[in-house]
Design an enzyme around this catalytic site. Structure first.
Site, mmCIF file in Angstrom:
data_model
loop_
_atom_site.group_PDB
_atom_site.id
_atom_site.type_symbol
_atom_site.label_atom_id
_atom_site.label_comp_id
_atom_site.label_asym_id
_atom_site.label_seq_id
_atom_site.Cartn_x
_atom_site.Cartn_y
_atom_site.Cartn_z
ATOM 1 N N ASP A 139 -3.921 -9.035 8.510
ATOM 2 C CA ASP A 139 -2.805 -8.938 9.077
ATOM 3 C C ASP A 139 -2.759 -7.431 9.907
ATOM 4 O O ASP A 139 -2.174 -7.344 10.888
ATOM 5 C CB ASP A 139 -1.522 -9.158 8.569
ATOM 6 N N VAL A 141 14.027 -13.135 -17.305
ATOM 7 C CA VAL A 141 14.287 -12.124 -18.190
ATOM 8 C C VAL A 141 15.549 -12.283 -19.200
ATOM 9 O O VAL A 141 16.494 -13.045 -18.866
ATOM 10 C CB VAL A 141 14.775 -10.777 -17.455
ATOM 11 N N CYS A 182 0.775 -1.263 -0.033
ATOM 12 C CA CYS A 182 0.101 -0.110 0.051
ATOM 13 C C CYS A 182 0.762 1.106 -0.041
ATOM 14 O O CYS A 182 2.080 1.074 0.043
ATOM 15 C CB CYS A 182 -0.919 0.084 1.392
#
Length: 611
Positions: free
Chosen positions: A91, A281, A2
């Protein structure tokens, strides 16, 4: 994962729309706020755990309010341990309930990555905290009784407009990144890893506590024999991977290179999750690791994707990539990291990586000599002879050659000054060119830490590993990965930075990590249990970035626009003639180092112009 933002006793009006817009890429799923004078808390959510409304933030519980960025991977274990009962599996709620039970001692229980602000409305205290390694960022502006904090410097700068600390830019150029709590702004510091702050919301008085010091683990070695250490490492890493898969309500993928670290993580993850999505990659013109990675993918039957990156849009994207950081950063591997995260987001939202393994287990070639020689305290003969040889030998130009390795070894062996030695051994930018500085680097904080570490009764290898964890990993590599992943709303999880491994790895004897000239010895032995034999003895390569080529071709025009501009910033700090001579190849220096210095200065100019 977040974004968080908040203010305390801050009298200037800030529109929540500006905050949400600035942090939306960190949390596109939901946005929320809590406003109760003198505290304002804001949150943007990337929903990973508890996807229902019960996971929304700011979260309130019995007079406590929390905005939280990160994940607590063992939070359900802690609920059982402390008999915490709730219908929600969030959590975030676990943090609130555990704070009620044991206060900030809860931090020592967490296996996770986090930065949070917890407001105790009953006792009128605001708590700001970060995880052990510092995976999740938190920047704090403080002026008098006023505080503003943010997950990203860009948002904090746009809304508070702190003054630029021009005197600190010389330190950035010399080291290549801002060290520890330092930022490019006055009155703005980064809360350091393993620290938390308690602020009295009435008086504005703050007190800071260090709840985790990895240096303590380095000073307290353990006496396990090699076989027991190998067994414990296996158990700890498996536990870390298992937690990072189970604590997600979305599918978890894994970055898979041709190396040991990501190979081990992938192998263990594939045993926990069927048809694990893996990503390798492939970069044109570089060593092709996809063939080695494919061996692991086939062995564990993963859902494998090779991501091909050609950097065709690099000239158009470079300013955005650099500006995302909110501060100058010379780490050019931020470029492929940005593109890899962008491609991975097409398939997955949560991805495992091998971050931290090199700094904990001795993965870089430059660690080998520290196992055999004390470069922190070289004798006079060593300094003189090394310096003499470095001056008369031809400059090393082949990046991965043994000659280049030996040449750099001679250089940093010749320095008696700890700061010069460390900067030469790590970033290798302006060491030896100190006379080009107009504004001299002070390097006070890093010098004090190096002196303190050098006073400890630990080996030279432990000293350089400790320094790299606290400097290079915390201040450069983890921010790079956080910015790259969050720019595309993707969450990176790092099993090697688990609580148990951070307690365990520093205490291992040196010869478990470096055996003769072999790096990561114990990880390679663990790899024999899980990985195809072809991977075990492969050297570390990382992203083989063609920086020399970019500086002279793809990025040449845009770099010249910044470095030759009449209003450029760097001539106030270093002599402009030095950069002009570098660009014209009139300085005796290796091609790789020339490119790194130019990119370092270019990064600073892009950051400054973006303000």
């Amino acid at each position: 994962m977040c974004g968080i933002f908040g203010t305390l006793n801050y009298e200037h009006a800030i529109a929540k729309e500006q905050i949400f817009e600035g942090l939306l890429h960190r949390g596109p799923d939901e946005q929320g706020c809590f406003n109760s004078h003198p505290v304002n808390l804001y949150h943007t959510r990337l929903a990973i755990q508890d996807l229902t409304a019960s996971g929304q933030q700011p979260m309130k519980h019995n007079g406590l309010v929390l905005v939280f960025n990160g994940e607590i991977y063992n939070h359900m274990e802690l609920r059982r341990k402390y008999d915490l009962m709730a219908t929600s599996n969030s959590d975030t709620l676990t943090i609130l309930m555990l704070f009620e039970r044991i206060g900030m001692k809860m931090l020592e229980e967490f296996d996770g990555m986090f930065a949070f602000a917890l407001y105790d409305t009953l006792n009128l205290k605001l708590y700001l905290a970060r995880d052990r390694a510092g995976k999740k960022p938190l920047y704090i502006y403080n002026k008098g009784m006023a505080y503003v904090f943010s997950s990203e410097l860009n948002v904090l700068y746009r809304l508070c407009r702190p003054e630029v600390n021009y005197a600190a830019l010389a330190d950035y150029l010399y080291l290549g990144h801002y060290y520890r709590k330092a930022t490019p702004y006055h009155l703005v510091n980064e809360l350091e890893n393993g620290n938390y702050m308690v602020i009295d919301t009435l008086s504005g008085q703050a007190e800071q506590f260090c709840w985790f010091k990895i240096e303590d683990a380095y000073r307290n070695g353990h006496q396990l024999d090699y076989e027991e250490s190998l067994l414990q490492l296996d158990q700890h890493l498996n536990t870390a991977v298992k937690r990072r898969i189970e604590s997600a309500d979305l599918d978890v993928g894994s970055f898979l290179s041709g190396g040991i670290d990501s190979g081990l993580v992938t192998a263990m993850a594939a045993q926990q999750q069927s048809r694990l999505k893996t990503f390798t990659v492939k970069v044109a013109g570089s060593f092709d690791e996809s063939l080695l990675a494919e061996k692991v993918a086939k062995k564990y039957d993963t859902d494998h994707t090779v991501v091909e990156i050609d950097f065709a849009d690099l000239a158009n994207d470079i300013e955005k990539i650099i500006s995302n950081h909110g501060e100058p950063n010379s780490d050019n591997s931020a470029i492929p990291s940005y593109y890899v995260a962008r491609e991975a987001k097409k398939y997955i939202t949560v991805v495992l990586n091998g971050d931290g393994a090199d700094e904990l287990f001795g993965g870089y070639r430059r660690y080998v000599p520290f196992k055999h020689m004390d470069f922190f305290n070289p004798g006079a003969l060593t300094k003189i002879s090394s310096g003499f040889l470095a001056k008369i030998l031809p400059i090393a130009n082949q990046k991965q050659s043994f000659y280049t390795y030996g040449y750099r070894l001679l250089k940093f062996a010749s320095y008696g000054d700890l700061v010069k030695m460390y900067c030469s051994a790590s970033s290798d930018l302006f060491v030896g060119f100190e006379d080009v500085f107009i504004e001299k680097p002070q390097m006070l904080a890093i010098s004090a830490d190096l002196e303190r570490y050098n006073g400890y009764s630990i080996s030279p290898l432990k000293k350089i590993l400790l320094m790299d964890f606290e400097s290079m990993l915390f201040s450069r590599l983890l921010p790079k990965m956080d910015i790259a992943t969050m720019a595309h709303s993707i969450e990176g999880r790092s099993p090697f930075l688990a609580k148990e491994i951070l307690d365990f790895a520093p205490g291992l004897p040196d010869h478990y990590k470096i055996r003769n000239i072999q790096t990561k010895h114990i990880l390679r032995d663990l790899g024999r249990k899980y990985l195809p034999a072809a991977l075990i003895d492969q050297p570390k390569r990382g992203f083989e970035i063609p920086l020399q080529k970019w500086v002279d071709h793809e990025l040449r025009q845009v770099m010249e626009q910044y470095l030759l501009a009449g209003d450029a910033l760097y001539p106030k700090i270093i002599k402009k003639s030095f950069i002009e001579q570098l660009m014209a190849r009139q300085i005796s220096i290796s091609d790789e180092r020339r490119a790194k210095i130019l990119f370092c200065v270019f990064s600073m100019e892009v950051w400054h112009k973006s303000l």
